[in-house]
Design a protein around this motif. Sequence first.
Motif, PDB file in Angstrom:
ATOM      1  N   CYS A 198     104.918 -21.000  12.605  1.00 33.48           N
ATOM      2  CA  CYS A 198     105.167 -22.273  11.927  1.00 33.48           C
ATOM      3  C   CYS A 198     106.551 -22.808  12.308  1.00 33.48           C
ATOM      4  O   CYS A 198     107.476 -22.034  12.577  1.00 33.48           O
ATOM      5  N   CYS A 223     107.951 -22.278   5.463  1.00 34.62           N
ATOM      6  CA  CYS A 223     106.725 -23.076   5.373  1.00 34.62           C
ATOM      7  C   CYS A 223     105.795 -22.519   4.287  1.00 34.62           C
ATOM      8  O   CYS A 223     105.579 -21.304   4.196  1.00 34.62           O
ATOM      9  N   HIS A 256     102.679 -23.563   4.087  1.00 35.95           N
ATOM     10  CA  HIS A 256     101.346 -23.679   4.695  1.00 35.95           C
ATOM     11  C   HIS A 256     100.456 -24.652   3.916  1.00 35.95           C
ATOM     12  O   HIS A 256      99.274 -24.392   3.681  1.00 35.95           O
ATOM     13  N   GLU A 257     101.059 -25.779   3.536  1.00 36.63           N
ATOM     14  CA  GLU A 257     100.304 -26.794   2.810  1.00 36.63           C
ATOM     15  C   GLU A 257     100.273 -28.106   3.603  1.00 36.63           C
ATOM     16  O   GLU A 257      99.311 -28.362   4.317  1.00 36.63           O
ATOM     17  N   THR A 258     101.350 -28.887   3.509  1.00 33.04           N
ATOM     18  CA  THR A 258     101.366 -30.175   4.230  1.00 33.04           C
ATOM     19  C   THR A 258     102.546 -30.286   5.189  1.00 33.04           C
ATOM     20  O   THR A 258     102.796 -31.361   5.738  1.00 33.04           O
ATOM     21  N   CYS A 304     102.774 -26.696  10.974  1.00 28.80           N
ATOM     22  CA  CYS A 304     102.273 -25.480  10.308  1.00 28.80           C
ATOM     23  C   CYS A 304     101.139 -24.878  11.142  1.00 28.80           C
ATOM     24  O   CYS A 304     100.069 -25.494  11.295  1.00 28.80           O
ATOM     25  N   GLN A 328      97.839 -24.224   8.971  1.00 32.59           N
ATOM     26  CA  GLN A 328      97.002 -25.405   8.766  1.00 32.59           C
ATOM     27  C   GLN A 328      96.291 -25.803  10.065  1.00 32.59           C
ATOM     28  O   GLN A 328      95.148 -26.269  10.036  1.00 32.59           O
ATOM     29  N   LEU A 364      93.304 -23.649  10.372  1.00 35.49           N
ATOM     30  CA  LEU A 364      92.254 -24.129   9.475  1.00 35.49           C
ATOM     31  C   LEU A 364      91.527 -25.314  10.100  1.00 35.49           C
ATOM     32  O   LEU A 364      90.296 -25.406  10.055  1.00 35.49           O
ATOM     33  N   ALA A 365      92.288 -26.217  10.686  1.00 37.55           N
ATOM     34  CA  ALA A 365      91.711 -27.441  11.263  1.00 37.55           C
ATOM     35  C   ALA A 365      90.801 -27.146  12.444  1.00 37.55           C
ATOM     36  O   ALA A 365      89.755 -27.796  12.612  1.00 37.55           O
ATOM     37  N   PRO A 398      88.960 -20.829   5.269  1.00 39.32           N
ATOM     38  CA  PRO A 398      89.734 -21.211   4.076  1.00 39.32           C
ATOM     39  C   PRO A 398      89.745 -20.145   2.989  1.00 39.32           C
ATOM     40  O   PRO A 398      90.766 -19.946   2.320  1.00 39.32           O
TER      41      PRO A 398
END
Length: 364
Positions: free
Chosen positions: A289, A294, A296-298, A302, A305, A308-309, A315
């Motif tokens: 990150c 971080c 790990h939200e917005t 990151c 994230q 996840l994307a 998740p």
Amino acid sequence: MVRNYSDFFPARPKNDGPDKNTSRLLSLGWQPYFAQQISSDELTATPPVRVVEVHRNAFHVVGEGLDEAILPVRNATVGDWLLLDRAHPPSSRVLERQSLLKRRAPGTDRQIQLIAANIDTVFVVSSCNQDFNIARLERYIALAFEAGIDPVIVLTKSDLASDPENYVDQARTISNSVPVVTLDARGDEPGLKLAAWCKPGKTVAFLGSSGVGKSTLTNALSGTEDIATQAIREDDAKGRHTTTHRQLHVVPGGCLVLDTPGMRELQLTDVAAGIDDLFSDLNELASRCRFTDCRHETEPGCAVQAALADGTLEPGRLNRWRKLKAEEAFNSASLAERRSKDRAFGKMVRSVMKQKKQKTWGLE
């Protein structure tokens, strides 16, 4: 002077079978690690014994020529090695452990409950039915990792599942370093499929919920039906408690097997390293990150994230990681706070007692 292992266990004569003076301790899991903690004088005065059974008001200990019940020893648990103080058993010395399984005890007093000591392998047992729960398996494995014990996931009742491979696939996502074994807890399969870990002098433990087959597995390894078992409730696959205390069983072949009561609650504490080992993939992502703090939200950059994307991180795994880390941090902080208060109280008591003595001396 502390002697080495060979001083306590003389070499066996060739072609003369096992040494009668040492075979009992070896069969109980005695190792150089424990022998190196003992002086020659201690060995004579306080013989080593292993706690093989824990009851509320007594320990069952076994050693060379010893097999008896004693009053409990403070801060000892099943699997511990003691130097038996014959005159006052509760004062027996607990030898330094190779491993220790513990959890936060149920309830609100934030005590630590010792589960077992000196375990080589933990078989985390689950059934291929409604009992199967990834989050629960992860808790047991984090516990084992923290203790430095090799965990193995054992899935029972696969013969009753319509799609057992689905359970296997889910279990394998937990950690690449944890083997997954499926078997029928009855018959020969446990002895065959678990043989690599159940070697002479090794101590293994079955952990899991009630009704998953821990006692059945222990019976299968021992070749007896000494431990009572009960069927699960068919409506929700929940088990009934059959094992009521923790006990080590010596089974044919020399392995020691710990059977434990099912644990409905497994609160983690002081297992930060175990959680890091369990979620090593997430820790590796987090290290990439952009920001070291971080969440790990917005945050921009990151890596978690991003995973996840693109679908490389599930998740649910991220949510379980967060939950375990938050729980562990809360429980550990709570315990640390309680310990700090206990130390402060003890210091105050000692100070008061010191002042009382000084006043008494002043009167004299």
